[in-house]
Design a protein around this motif. Structure first.
Motif, PDB file in Angstrom:
ATOM      1  N   ALA A  16     -14.974 -41.396 -35.761  1.00  0.00           N
ATOM      2  CA  ALA A  16     -14.200 -40.304 -35.157  1.00  0.00           C
ATOM      3  C   ALA A  16     -14.287 -39.040 -36.003  1.00  0.00           C
ATOM      4  O   ALA A  16     -14.336 -37.934 -35.453  1.00  0.00           O
ATOM      5  N   THR A  17     -14.327 -39.193 -37.318  1.00  0.00           N
ATOM      6  CA  THR A  17     -14.452 -38.007 -38.164  1.00  0.00           C
ATOM      7  C   THR A  17     -15.845 -37.412 -38.099  1.00  0.00           C
ATOM      8  O   THR A  17     -16.030 -36.243 -38.426  1.00  0.00           O
ATOM      9  N   ARG A  18     -16.821 -38.193 -37.667  1.00  0.00           N
ATOM     10  CA  ARG A  18     -18.188 -37.684 -37.577  1.00  0.00           C
ATOM     11  C   ARG A  18     -18.510 -37.111 -36.198  1.00  0.00           C
ATOM     12  O   ARG A  18     -19.533 -36.474 -36.016  1.00  0.00           O
ATOM     13  N   LEU A  19     -17.657 -37.343 -35.204  1.00  0.00           N
ATOM     14  CA  LEU A  19     -17.935 -36.851 -33.850  1.00  0.00           C
ATOM     15  C   LEU A  19     -17.960 -35.326 -33.780  1.00  0.00           C
ATOM     16  O   LEU A  19     -18.692 -34.752 -32.997  1.00  0.00           O
ATOM     17  N   SER A  20     -17.151 -34.697 -34.591  1.00  0.00           N
ATOM     18  CA  SER A  20     -17.056 -33.233 -34.529  1.00  0.00           C
ATOM     19  C   SER A  20     -18.112 -32.560 -35.390  1.00  0.00           C
ATOM     20  O   SER A  20     -18.089 -31.342 -35.546  1.00  0.00           O
ATOM     21  N   GLY A  21     -18.995 -33.311 -35.971  1.00  0.00           N
ATOM     22  CA  GLY A  21     -20.038 -32.732 -36.811  1.00  0.00           C
ATOM     23  C   GLY A  21     -19.846 -33.139 -38.256  1.00  0.00           C
ATOM     24  O   GLY A  21     -19.226 -34.149 -38.562  1.00  0.00           O
ATOM     25  N   SER A  22     -20.367 -32.332 -39.139  1.00  0.00           N
ATOM     26  CA  SER A  22     -20.278 -32.614 -40.561  1.00  0.00           C
ATOM     27  C   SER A  22     -18.839 -32.451 -41.040  1.00  0.00           C
ATOM     28  O   SER A  22     -18.177 -31.463 -40.705  1.00  0.00           O
ATOM     29  N   PRO A  23     -18.335 -33.388 -41.834  1.00  0.00           N
ATOM     30  CA  PRO A  23     -16.992 -33.245 -42.370  1.00  0.00           C
ATOM     31  C   PRO A  23     -16.824 -31.972 -43.207  1.00  0.00           C
ATOM     32  O   PRO A  23     -15.738 -31.411 -43.268  1.00  0.00           O
ATOM     33  N   LEU A  24     -17.900 -31.524 -43.837  1.00  0.00           N
ATOM     34  CA  LEU A  24     -17.803 -30.295 -44.624  1.00  0.00           C
ATOM     35  C   LEU A  24     -17.461 -29.105 -43.741  1.00  0.00           C
ATOM     36  O   LEU A  24     -16.615 -28.282 -44.092  1.00  0.00           O
ATOM     37  N   ILE A  52     -11.085 -48.997 -39.597  1.00  0.00           N
ATOM     38  CA  ILE A  52     -11.917 -48.270 -40.555  1.00  0.00           C
ATOM     39  C   ILE A  52     -13.161 -47.719 -39.863  1.00  0.00           C
ATOM     40  O   ILE A  52     -13.550 -46.575 -40.070  1.00  0.00           O
ATOM     41  N   THR A  53     -13.776 -48.533 -39.018  1.00  0.00           N
ATOM     42  CA  THR A  53     -14.980 -48.101 -38.300  1.00  0.00           C
ATOM     43  C   THR A  53     -14.669 -46.959 -37.342  1.00  0.00           C
ATOM     44  O   THR A  53     -15.396 -45.959 -37.296  1.00  0.00           O
TER      45      THR A  53
END
Length: 165
Positions: free
Chosen positions: A26-34, A20-21
């Protein structure tokens, strides 16, 4: 036995926590999820509403704590892509996944048990050797390669199954 079960449950919980962590960060590494999932199609007003709704205005650690709290409460939020609750999306896909699992298990048992018995009965003959070679090839070849060949055989050669759908 109780200690073994408790140790296994602890390892399972720890593994789930690490996964989960890792997924969160990992989803935040590329920037904002939006920006990653929605792109440039939003107006500035809609973007601010989405940032507030998904709680993306706080620091990464505040977002992480809110994410963990939501996971522990069973609230997985809304899907960025489908804009529906994630729990609802997962619930829709449980039965088809179970059908696939059960049918694969049935086919595996119907093929593996008779072949295993034959390999044991004829272990000194060419039949046993051929079955064992087939089993080793099955272990050695990656699943996606076997799946591709099975699609080719059952959908294109034999025409037993549709390619998609």
């Amino acid at each position: 036995m109780t200690l073994y079960i408790l140790r296994t449950l602890f390892k399972m919980a720890l593994t789930l926590f690490v996964i989960i962590t890792l997924v969160f960060f990992a989803t935040r590494l590329s920037g904002s999820p939006l920006e990653t999932f929605l792109g440039d199609g939003l107006t500035e007003e809609d973007r601010l509403l989405m940032i507030e709704y998904f709680g993306l205005e706080g620091s990464i650690w505040q977002q992480y704590v809110a994410y963990l709290r939501g996971v522990l409460e069973g609230n997985f939020g809304l899907s960025f892509l489908e804009r529906r609750p994630v729990a609802e999306i997962v619930a829709e896909r449980i039965w088809p996944s179970l059908q696939l699992l059960l049918s694969a298990l049935a086919v595996t048992l119907c093929v593996a048990l008779p072949l295993g018995i034959l390999a044991a009965l004829y272990r000194t003959s060419w039949i046993g050797s051929a079955i064992m070679a087939l089993a080793f090839v099955g272990y050695a070849v990656p699943n996606f390669v076997i799946a591709t060949f099975m699609v080719l055989i059952f959908a294109f050669v034999l025409n037993w199954l549709p390619v998609v759908g």
